[in-house]
Design a protein around this motif. Structure first.
Motif, PDB file in Angstrom:
ATOM      1  N   ASP A   4       0.845  -1.381  -0.035  1.00 49.45           N
ATOM      2  CA  ASP A   4      -0.004   0.045  -0.146  1.00 49.45           C
ATOM      3  C   ASP A   4       0.932   1.137  -0.022  1.00 49.45           C
ATOM      4  O   ASP A   4       0.757   2.197  -0.846  1.00 49.45           O
ATOM      5  N   VAL A  52      -8.601   5.503  -7.929  1.00 54.22           N
ATOM      6  CA  VAL A  52      -7.384   5.149  -7.275  1.00 54.22           C
ATOM      7  C   VAL A  52      -7.052   5.894  -6.306  1.00 54.22           C
ATOM      8  O   VAL A  52      -6.536   5.525  -5.046  1.00 54.22           O
ATOM      9  N   PRO A 146       0.585   7.325  -7.724  1.00 52.70           N
ATOM     10  CA  PRO A 146       0.370   7.122  -9.070  1.00 52.70           C
ATOM     11  C   PRO A 146      -0.444   7.975  -9.718  1.00 52.70           C
ATOM     12  O   PRO A 146      -0.797   7.741 -10.926  1.00 52.70           O
ATOM     13  N   THR A 147      -1.145   8.699  -8.857  1.00 60.09           N
ATOM     14  CA  THR A 147      -2.284   9.740  -9.528  1.00 60.09           C
ATOM     15  C   THR A 147      -2.189  11.093  -9.181  1.00 60.09           C
ATOM     16  O   THR A 147      -1.637  11.335  -7.935  1.00 60.09           O
ATOM     17  N   GLU A 221       0.920   3.778  -2.449  1.00 61.76           N
ATOM     18  CA  GLU A 221       0.268   2.994  -3.336  1.00 61.76           C
ATOM     19  C   GLU A 221       1.231   2.335  -4.152  1.00 61.76           C
ATOM     20  O   GLU A 221       1.136   2.167  -5.717  1.00 61.76           O
ATOM     21  N   ASP A 223       2.339  -0.804  -4.955  1.00 56.15           N
ATOM     22  CA  ASP A 223       1.772  -1.700  -5.990  1.00 56.15           C
ATOM     23  C   ASP A 223       1.171  -1.425  -7.120  1.00 56.15           C
ATOM     24  O   ASP A 223       1.377  -1.610  -7.999  1.00 56.15           O
ATOM     25  N   ARG A 224       0.180  -0.325  -7.003  1.00 61.75           N
ATOM     26  CA  ARG A 224      -0.177   0.275  -8.306  1.00 61.75           C
ATOM     27  C   ARG A 224       0.788   0.863  -9.076  1.00 61.75           C
ATOM     28  O   ARG A 224       0.705   0.919 -10.497  1.00 61.75           O
ATOM     29  N   SER A 227       2.388  -1.668 -11.195  1.00 63.03           N
ATOM     30  CA  SER A 227       1.565  -2.390 -12.036  1.00 63.03           C
ATOM     31  C   SER A 227       0.950  -1.452 -12.977  1.00 63.03           C
ATOM     32  O   SER A 227       0.409  -1.676 -14.229  1.00 63.03           O
ATOM     33  N   MET A 228       1.408  -0.169 -12.975  1.00 66.31           N
ATOM     34  CA  MET A 228       1.066   0.714 -14.051  1.00 66.31           C
ATOM     35  C   MET A 228       2.169   1.251 -14.842  1.00 66.31           C
ATOM     36  O   MET A 228       1.922   2.261 -15.522  1.00 66.31           O
TER      37      MET A 228
END
Length: 244
Positions: A4, A52, A146-147, A221, A223-224, A227-228
């Protein structure tokens, strides 16, 4: 399991003082897990369509997650305790109770917590307390997300908690004028909250901007991000951060 967020000191990802290549989530967890107790709460499974960005903000804490322990009891200095109280945070959440004693000692952390658990403060408070105890006129902390939505949320938390100690924060995300961001970076904010792509743009093109004084690195985040397809950008960013 899924990462996370990860909060690391100067020993970036490595267990031997060297910067290690990014591994899979499970491999990295095995590499770092022994260095600090993993703080986790039961994470709710999210559907693929879930947003997200987290809903956590300066005034949102799930009362069911409160620990009954005060921030002062787990080592947060009085100035920052008062900052928490101004935001309505009088009691640490479960994730904060587990993480803060370790993080305030400078230990690396892997955390897993659900939305509304207070996880942002779990990594922001140790950064701010470190800045208070060892001031620096440079970018001392880098928080990657990520965002842009999540970056803005974290930036607001850093600004709100850091106001009392005059800690400055800068949010670097896409969709915003790069010139104004370059001007903000030239002021040497204490904390930079950024998405990987736009941060890398500034590292390449913004004269004078560097990360050579960074003491704290947070991958929120994580992991995201992995994965992105952010792995290449993360490698490039880590090449610009001191490894010791």
């Amino acid at each position: 399991f899924a990462w996370d967020w990860i909060c690391l000191g100067l020993d970036l990802f490595g267990t031997d003082g060297q910067t290690s290549p990014l591994l899979t989530a499970n491999q990295r967890a095995e590499q770092i897990r022994y260095r600090a107790p993993m703080a986790e709460s039961k994470a709710a499974e999210e559907s693929p369509s879930a947003p997200v960005a987290s809903n956590e903000g300066p005034d949102t804490q799930d009362e069911g997650m409160l620990s009954g322990v005060s921030f002062a009891e787990i080592g947060v200095v009085d100035t920052l305790v008062k900052s928490c109280e101004k935001l309505g945070w009088n009691t640490a959440t479960q994730i904060q109770r587990q993480v803060l004693p370790e993080a305030l000692q400078g230990r690396d952390i892997i955390g897993l917590a659900e939305t509304g658990s207070g996880k942002t403060a779990s990594f922001v408070l140790p950064i701010l307390q470190g800045l208070l105890q060892n001031p620096v006129r440079a970018v001392a902390a880098l928080i990657l997300t990520p965002t842009r939505e999540l970056a803005l949320q974290i930036h607001h938390v850093v600004s709100a908690l850091g106001e009392s100690i005059h800690a400055t924060s800068c949010c670097i995300v896409g969709g915003v004028d790069r010139t104004s961001q370059a001007i903000a970076l030239a002021r040497n904010p204490h904390v930079v909250v950024a998405t990987p792509g736009r941060l890398l743009d500034h590292l390449k093109d913004t004269k004078g901007f560097h990360l050579q004084k960074v003491r704290y690195l947070v991958l929120d985040e994580a992991d995201r991000m992995l994965s992105m397809d952010f792995e290449e950008e993360l490698h490039s960013i880590l090449d610009n951060v001191p490894s010791e």
